[in-house]
Write a protein that holds these residues in place. Sequence first.
Motif, short mmCIF file in Angstrom:
data_model
loop_
_atom_site.label_atom_id
_atom_site.label_comp_id
_atom_site.label_asym_id
_atom_site.label_seq_id
_atom_site.Cartn_x
_atom_site.Cartn_y
_atom_site.Cartn_z
N TYR A 30 47.95 92.24 35.34
CA TYR A 30 48.65 93.22 36.17
C TYR A 30 50.20 93.18 36.02
N ALA A 47 46.13 100.83 31.16
CA ALA A 47 44.86 100.74 32.09
C ALA A 47 44.10 99.43 32.15
N PRO A 48 43.51 99.21 33.16
CA PRO A 48 42.87 97.89 33.22
C PRO A 48 41.59 97.88 32.38
N TYR A 52 42.00 94.33 30.18
CA TYR A 52 41.13 93.34 30.11
C TYR A 52 40.32 93.10 28.94
N LYS A 72 43.22 84.26 41.70
CA LYS A 72 42.06 85.32 41.11
C LYS A 72 42.51 86.03 39.90
N GLU B 68 37.99 87.89 38.30
CA GLU B 68 39.20 88.09 37.63
C GLU B 68 39.15 89.54 37.24
N TYR B 69 38.08 90.00 36.78
CA TYR B 69 37.92 91.31 36.15
C TYR B 69 38.08 92.38 37.39
N GLN B 71 39.48 91.98 40.02
CA GLN B 71 40.96 91.95 40.56
C GLN B 71 41.89 92.75 39.56
N MET B 72 41.52 92.53 38.42
CA MET B 72 42.67 93.47 37.51
C MET B 72 42.55 94.67 37.57
N PHE B 73 41.11 95.21 38.03
CA PHE B 73 41.13 96.69 38.25
C PHE B 73 41.51 97.19 39.54
N ASP B 75 44.07 95.52 41.21
CA ASP B 75 45.65 95.54 41.21
C ASP B 75 46.21 97.01 40.66
N CYS B 76 45.11 97.40 39.59
CA CYS B 76 45.72 98.90 39.03
C CYS B 76 45.09 99.97 39.83
N TRP B 78 41.95 100.27 41.11
CA TRP B 78 40.51 100.91 41.04
C TRP B 78 39.58 99.90 42.15
N VAL B 102 42.39 107.40 34.00
CA VAL B 102 41.37 106.59 33.29
C VAL B 102 41.65 104.99 33.45
N ILE B 103 40.62 104.35 32.87
CA ILE B 103 40.52 102.96 32.62
C ILE B 103 40.93 102.47 31.29
#
Lengths: 104, 313
Positions: A30, A47-48, A52, A72, B68-69, B71-73, B75-76, B78, B102-103
């Motif tokens: 992020y 975008a995530p 990722y 996290k 973590e997965y 969390q990343m979303f 943060d953005c 989602w 979009v992701i």
Amino acid sequence: MDAHIKKVYVPMTETGFYILLCLRQANHGYGIVQKVKELTKGAIVLAPGTMYGSLSKMEKDGLIRFVREEEKRKIYIITALGNEVLEIEMKRIERLYRNMEEMK
Amino acid sequence: MGDKKIVFKLFTIYQYQQEEEYLCAMHAQGWRVTKISFPGFYQFEKCEPKSVTYRLDYNQEGLTNKTEYVQMFYDCGWDYLFEFMGYAYFCKQTEHSRENEVIFCDDFSRLEMMKRVFQSRIIPLIILFACMILPQFFMITIGYGGFIQEVLSVCMLLFTMSYLVIFSVTAYQFYQYEKRVFPEKAGIKYKYCGIFSFIVLVAVCMGILLYITNDSVYMVSERADGYTIEAERLNTSIVREYDFQKGDLIAVKHEHGGGEISIRIGEKDKAPIFTGNSYGEMGDFSVEIQAAGQYEIECIGRRAKGVLRFDLK
């Protein structure tokens, strides 16, 4: 350099370039999104799903490495190989820019 | 009107965009999806109708490192809802955003996701492929005639057809994606034509194999008092007609050696006076004719060797 690495990362996607550029300093996914948003003045918002996927892939390919985990979030930093690949790309972009200026 | 409902709707793994649109439409009507219990069964709960965006990601690694997965979303912006069969479902408020949320921000990563889906789905396809081959092995090596042969042939035909359809559709959708992502890349068309040709070639080979194994290879030698059958493959039956008198004996001696044989003796258009097959271990036997008439002796089998001897009064 591995032929496989060359094939995938030369040339690299804009996303990939920004990720490697930002990871010259340790950061998490992020953090990179925010940095790029700042750099491009909101024009590029990563975008995530892309972030990722790219981070996992780059870690597997040895372009970045895991440093530590904070709240996290996984923090990464660029590796020597990553720098090598980034240098190639930067030279390519410079050449592109130079030629563009010349032909304008 | 309850607060919950279950809706059945089928989307193929490549129709994830349609699935996303469907979930958005439902939410706009006041139903938000809570989970999917079984393929095609969506569980909804009543909610305030809102404008949201649903997006699906396929990332096995993400699901194993879920914290973590997610969390990343998060943060953005989602929200992670649930996962189902490797897909993670995300939702974002879009009341105030004018752009499509979009992701994936580039086609390259979108293609990577498709690749992951494809790779994970290749395993069931390989199993399907094995299912195509297995009946072949049975038919060629162990050897079955008659009914089992027909069943196995039909199974093989069905598997081959599903293989053709599934692999072709998969290859085509992948081709469309790759064409969109790398429009300048030369040879994409050739690559997929090649893949498609290979798929068809395999199916054709299966077809040829099926035809060969269904062909009959046998020999019938007459004797003074009957006949001998030697059959490598006997998928069509050999029928012989004889006039018998009451008291006549038909003796059947058959040799095993890994084959199967099925015999039916009876008057034309009448109930058989004898039926047997080597699965039921009929062994050597003899049948005595009770009533004079025209009888049919029908044999069908594979790797079978038998002698039919008549003992006429």
